[in-house]
Design a protein around this motif. Structure first.
Motif, short mmCIF file in Angstrom:
data_model
loop_
_atom_site.label_atom_id
_atom_site.label_comp_id
_atom_site.label_asym_id
_atom_site.label_seq_id
_atom_site.Cartn_x
_atom_site.Cartn_y
_atom_site.Cartn_z
N ARG A 38 0.81 -1.23 0.00
CA ARG A 38 0.00 0.00 0.00
C ARG A 38 0.84 1.28 0.00
N GLY A 39 2.06 1.19 0.45
CA GLY A 39 2.93 2.36 0.47
C GLY A 39 3.25 2.88 -0.92
N TYR A 40 3.10 2.04 -1.93
CA TYR A 40 3.39 2.42 -3.31
C TYR A 40 2.14 2.89 -4.05
N ASP A 41 1.05 3.13 -3.37
CA ASP A 41 -0.20 3.53 -4.01
C ASP A 41 -0.16 5.01 -4.34
N THR A 42 0.64 5.36 -5.34
CA THR A 42 0.73 6.73 -5.83
C THR A 42 0.68 6.70 -7.35
N ARG A 43 0.33 7.81 -7.93
CA ARG A 43 0.28 7.92 -9.39
C ARG A 43 1.68 7.74 -9.98
N ALA A 44 2.70 8.28 -9.30
CA ALA A 44 4.07 8.18 -9.81
C ALA A 44 4.54 6.72 -9.85
N CYS A 45 4.20 5.93 -8.85
CA CYS A 45 4.61 4.52 -8.84
C CYS A 45 3.90 3.73 -9.93
N ARG A 46 2.62 4.01 -10.12
CA ARG A 46 1.89 3.31 -11.18
C ARG A 46 2.46 3.68 -12.56
N THR A 47 2.82 4.93 -12.75
CA THR A 47 3.41 5.38 -14.02
C THR A 47 4.77 4.73 -14.23
N THR A 48 5.57 4.65 -13.17
CA THR A 48 6.89 4.02 -13.27
C THR A 48 6.77 2.56 -13.66
N ALA A 49 5.81 1.85 -13.07
CA ALA A 49 5.60 0.44 -13.40
C ALA A 49 5.17 0.29 -14.87
N GLU A 50 4.31 1.18 -15.34
CA GLU A 50 3.88 1.13 -16.74
C GLU A 50 5.04 1.42 -17.69
N GLN A 51 5.91 2.36 -17.31
CA GLN A 51 7.06 2.69 -18.16
C GLN A 51 8.01 1.51 -18.30
N HIS A 52 8.12 0.70 -17.25
CA HIS A 52 8.97 -0.49 -17.29
C HIS A 52 8.21 -1.71 -17.80
N ARG A 53 7.00 -1.50 -18.32
CA ARG A 53 6.14 -2.53 -18.92
C ARG A 53 5.78 -3.64 -17.94
N PHE A 54 5.42 -3.23 -16.72
CA PHE A 54 4.92 -4.15 -15.71
C PHE A 54 3.43 -3.91 -15.49
N THR A 55 2.70 -4.97 -15.13
CA THR A 55 1.34 -4.83 -14.64
C THR A 55 1.44 -4.70 -13.13
N ALA A 56 1.09 -3.54 -12.59
CA ALA A 56 1.25 -3.27 -11.16
C ALA A 56 0.05 -3.80 -10.38
N HIS A 57 0.34 -4.50 -9.29
CA HIS A 57 -0.68 -4.97 -8.35
C HIS A 57 -0.43 -4.24 -7.04
N ILE A 58 -1.17 -3.14 -6.85
CA ILE A 58 -0.99 -2.30 -5.67
C ILE A 58 -2.35 -2.15 -5.00
N PRO A 59 -2.48 -2.59 -3.75
CA PRO A 59 -3.77 -2.38 -3.07
C PRO A 59 -3.97 -0.90 -2.78
#
Length: 182
Positions: free
Chosen positions: A85-106
């Motif tokens: 849950r600590g990674y539940d920010t727009r910046a973290c989701r964008t970073t995961a997308e840039q590295h072509r990952f599907t992010a699973h963040i509660p």
């Protein structure tokens, strides 16, 4: 300087040596490991930062620090990144997308949407235990549990040595035995 902590003077910035005032230890200088593992808990990347630095600020650094290149994948295949849950920010989701990952963040709980009970099917499944086990493996090395080195590069060298020993211990039973020829 002689008799000076890793962070230098109290309140000084210690980012250069990956230290910072630890909020849980009376403001003493502390260090934090940000760890990226695979699904089996084998460490892929480790990044050091100060104890007062939030983990989400180091997500891009830890994704860029992967030593072994991640194999290329087909467009249909998905790579998953499980975060807490600590990674539940727009910046973290964008970073995961840039590295072509599907992010699973509660999602973080709020007044409008409180945290569901553990039996509720809407609750995000617990998957972070793999990383927590990885941290526990690192803490089995007495040299890493308490940071005694003042310089970041020395401590990071011991962390990398521990990571290679962890990988060896995990993969050695799987490797086929070699026959000695002679």
């Amino acid at each position: 300087m002689h008799c000076e902590s890793t962070a230098g003077k109290k309140g000084a910035a210690g980012e250069r040596e990956a230290t910072g005032s630890n909020p849980t230890d009376r403001g003493k200088a502390g260090c934090k490991r940000t760890l990226l593992t695979d699904a089996k808990g084998i460490p892929l990347a480790v990044v050091l930062s100060g104890a007062n630095r939030h983990d989400s600020k180091k997500l891009a650094d830890v994704l860029a620090a992967v030593v072994v290149p991640i194999p290329l994948f087909d467009e249909e295949e998905e790579r998953h990144l499980v975060l807490d849950r600590g990674y539940d920010t727009r910046a973290c989701r964008t970073t995961a997308e840039q590295h072509r990952f599907t992010a699973h963040i509660p999602n973080k709980p709020s007044a409008a949407e409180p945290l569901p009970s553990p039996a509720d099917p809407k609750r995000h499944p617990p998957r972070r235990w793999v990383v927590e086990v990885g941290h526990a493996w690192f803490n089995q090395f007495r040299r890493l549990q308490t940071r005694w080195e003042k310089r970041q590069d020395l401590y990071l060298g011991f962390v990398h040595l521990a990571a290679s020993l962890i990988i060896w211990r995990k993969l050695a039973p799987v490797a086929p035995p070699r026959l000695l020829s002679g």
